[in-house]
Write an enzyme that holds these catalytic residues in place. Structure first.
Site, PDB file in Angstrom:
ATOM      1  N   THR A  13       0.681  -1.126   0.036  1.00  0.00           N
ATOM      2  CA  THR A  13      -0.145  -0.049   0.086  1.00  0.00           C
ATOM      3  C   THR A  13       0.796   1.310  -0.048  1.00  0.00           C
ATOM      4  O   THR A  13       0.384   2.466  -0.544  1.00  0.00           O
ATOM      5  CB  THR A  13      -0.852   0.062   1.197  1.00  0.00           C
ATOM      6  N   SER A  58       1.703  -7.683  -1.046  1.00  0.00           N
ATOM      7  CA  SER A  58       2.368  -8.708  -0.297  1.00  0.00           C
ATOM      8  C   SER A  58       1.818  -9.973   0.127  1.00  0.00           C
ATOM      9  O   SER A  58       2.214 -11.069   0.360  1.00  0.00           O
ATOM     10  CB  SER A  58       2.761  -8.198   1.123  1.00  0.00           C
ATOM     11  N   SER A  59       0.578 -10.219  -0.555  1.00  0.00           N
ATOM     12  CA  SER A  59      -0.340 -11.518  -0.688  1.00  0.00           C
ATOM     13  C   SER A  59       0.548 -12.287  -1.575  1.00  0.00           C
ATOM     14  O   SER A  59       0.205 -13.460  -1.422  1.00  0.00           O
ATOM     15  CB  SER A  59      -1.518 -11.161  -1.054  1.00  0.00           C
ATOM     16  N   ASP A  90       0.205  -6.856   4.520  1.00  0.00           N
ATOM     17  CA  ASP A  90      -0.576  -8.305   4.662  1.00  0.00           C
ATOM     18  C   ASP A  90       0.245  -9.419   5.247  1.00  0.00           C
ATOM     19  O   ASP A  90      -0.191 -10.081   6.186  1.00  0.00           O
ATOM     20  CB  ASP A  90      -1.222  -8.392   3.696  1.00  0.00           C
ATOM     21  N   GLN A 276      -4.208 -20.781  19.229  1.00  0.00           N
ATOM     22  CA  GLN A 276      -5.163 -19.712  18.491  1.00  0.00           C
ATOM     23  C   GLN A 276      -5.102 -18.708  18.956  1.00  0.00           C
ATOM     24  O   GLN A 276      -5.385 -17.513  18.795  1.00  0.00           O
ATOM     25  CB  GLN A 276      -6.410 -20.336  18.056  1.00  0.00           C
TER      26      GLN A 276
HETATM   27  N1  ASP Z   1      -2.405  -5.437   0.235  1.00  0.00           N
HETATM   28  C1  ASP Z   1      -1.472  -4.619   0.671  1.00  0.00           C
HETATM   29  C2  ASP Z   1      -0.016  -5.354   0.858  1.00  0.00           C
HETATM   30  O1  ASP Z   1       0.194  -6.259   1.988  1.00  0.00           O
HETATM   31  C3  ASP Z   1      -1.813  -4.091   2.039  1.00  0.00           C
HETATM   32  C4  ASP Z   1      -0.438  -3.032   2.696  1.00  0.00           C
HETATM   33  O2  ASP Z   1       0.536  -2.837   2.034  1.00  0.00           O
HETATM   34  O3  ASP Z   1      -0.763  -2.633   3.737  1.00  0.00           O
HETATM   35  O4  ASP Z   1       0.841  -5.489   0.128  1.00  0.00           O
END
Ligand code: ASP
Length: 341
Positions: A13, A58-59, A90, A276
């Site tokens: 982000t 980052s996913s 993420d 958990q």
């Molecule tokens: N979807 C984004 C990522 O993890 C979210 C972020 O950067 O906060 O790449």
């Protein structure tokens, strides 16, 4: 002499802009960063920028990406005084944990940061996060870095990277480290929590470049069917399962469940038990009768490790060509401050 900081941009982000057509957020080229952050030029550090292309959300990180990042740090280790990695939030905790294992004997700061709002947005948290991360990475005392370890900097706090997890998708305070104190708190002053910061001996950095991703996470829930458990354990090539259990490490005691666990372990599989519960504490096998059975059939305790750290540690250990007994042994010993035993 200004400290040299390698600023590695991987995506997330922090560097995103809106796609004109779809309206979705996508990474922008890093050369535009000075337009968003002119004060970077004023910092008392020499910043060397590098983009790790392709920029990713980052996913999309995976072990190959972690190894590539570790290689980058290794390659520039001697020329640089510290490293700041701009990364999506993420999976930042996974990357931080992975780097901590891949970079053995690390004795320079590697700080991951990102933001919840893109740099181009007026109220962005990215500005503070980047500037503070660079300042901390460049902070040396008596020729020694203040934080010679892999950290996450976010919203006025510095954490040990392999102790963190992302626990908020909306607030600026996105990360928590429930089982380890903050390494520093940032207000008017940077207050280091020196007693909890790693004090490495000066040994050569060892880069590890092998990880084995043949693992699974099995989160327990009431009503989980034996069919499901059995199909997880039957996954071809699966070498280890992280079992996210209840409370202090408890799991169902029904015979079919325990038989499936036992059978998998007897056939050479590894089952690591982590809790958990995110807010604090860890697995204490044998505290309750329900976990006593687990210890008897050979389940390994992950103590107070986060799932994120356990994923990285398992992939790292399995990648080292160790036999099962060695993997189980090292799982229960802190290697990079990732667990308390
Ligand atoms: N979807 C984004 C990522 O993890 C979210 C972020 O950067 O906060 O790449």
């Amino acid at each position: 002499m200004k400290k040299k900081i390698l600023l590695l941009y991987t995506g997330g982000t922090i560097g995103m802009i809106k796609n004109q057509k779809s309206g979705a957020l996508e990474p922008f080229p890093f050369r535009d960063i000075y337009a968003h952050l002119p004060m970077l030029k004023l910092l008392d550090a020499e910043i060397i920028f590098k983009e790790l292309l392709p920029l990713i959300d980052s996913s999309d990180t995976n072990p190959d990406f972690w190894i590539r990042l570790a290689k980058e740090i290794h390659q520039h280790y001697h020329e640089m005084n510290g490293f700041v990695i701009l990364h999506g939030t993420d999976t930042m905790a996974y990357t931080a944990a992975a780097l901590s294992f891949l970079l053995e004997n690390l004795s320079k700061p590697v700080i991951l940061t990102g933001s919840q709002l893109p740099l181009g947005v007026m109220r962005t948290d990215g500005r503070e996060n980047i500037l503070n991360s660079i300042e901390i990475a460049a902070d040396y005392h008596n020729d020694k870095p203040r934080v010679p370890e892999v950290c996450i900097y976010f919203e006025n706090a510095l954490y040990r990277g392999n102790r963190t997890y992302k626990d908020n998708a909306e607030q600026f305070h996105a990360f928590t480290s429930s089982n380890y104190p903050k390494l520093a708190e940032i207000g008017i002053y940077v207050k280091y929590n020196d007693n909890y910061i790693n004090k490495p001996e000066q040994q050569p950095l060892i880069l590890h470049t092998e990880m084995d991703d043949n693992i699974a996470i099995m989160k327990l829930y009431p009503g989980m069917t034996s069919n499901l458990v059995s199909s997880i354990f039957s996954t071809p090539g699966l070498r280890a399962v992280i079992m996210e259990s209840f409370g202090a490490g408890n799991a169902p005691t029904n015979e079919s469940f325990l038989a499936l666990l036992k059978n998998y372990i007897d056939q050479g599989g590894i089952v690591v038990n982590v809790t958990q519960c995110k807010g604090g504490g860890g697995v204490e096998l044998g505290k309750y009768e329900n976990s006593f059975h687990l210890a008897n059939i050979g389940v390994t305790s992950g103590a107070d490790m986060t799932t994120e750290a356990c994923v990285a540690k398992l992939m790292y250990l399995l990648g080292q060509g160790l036999n099962n007994e060695e993997v189980k042994k090292w799982l229960q010993i802190p290697l990079r401050g990732e667990m308390t035993v």
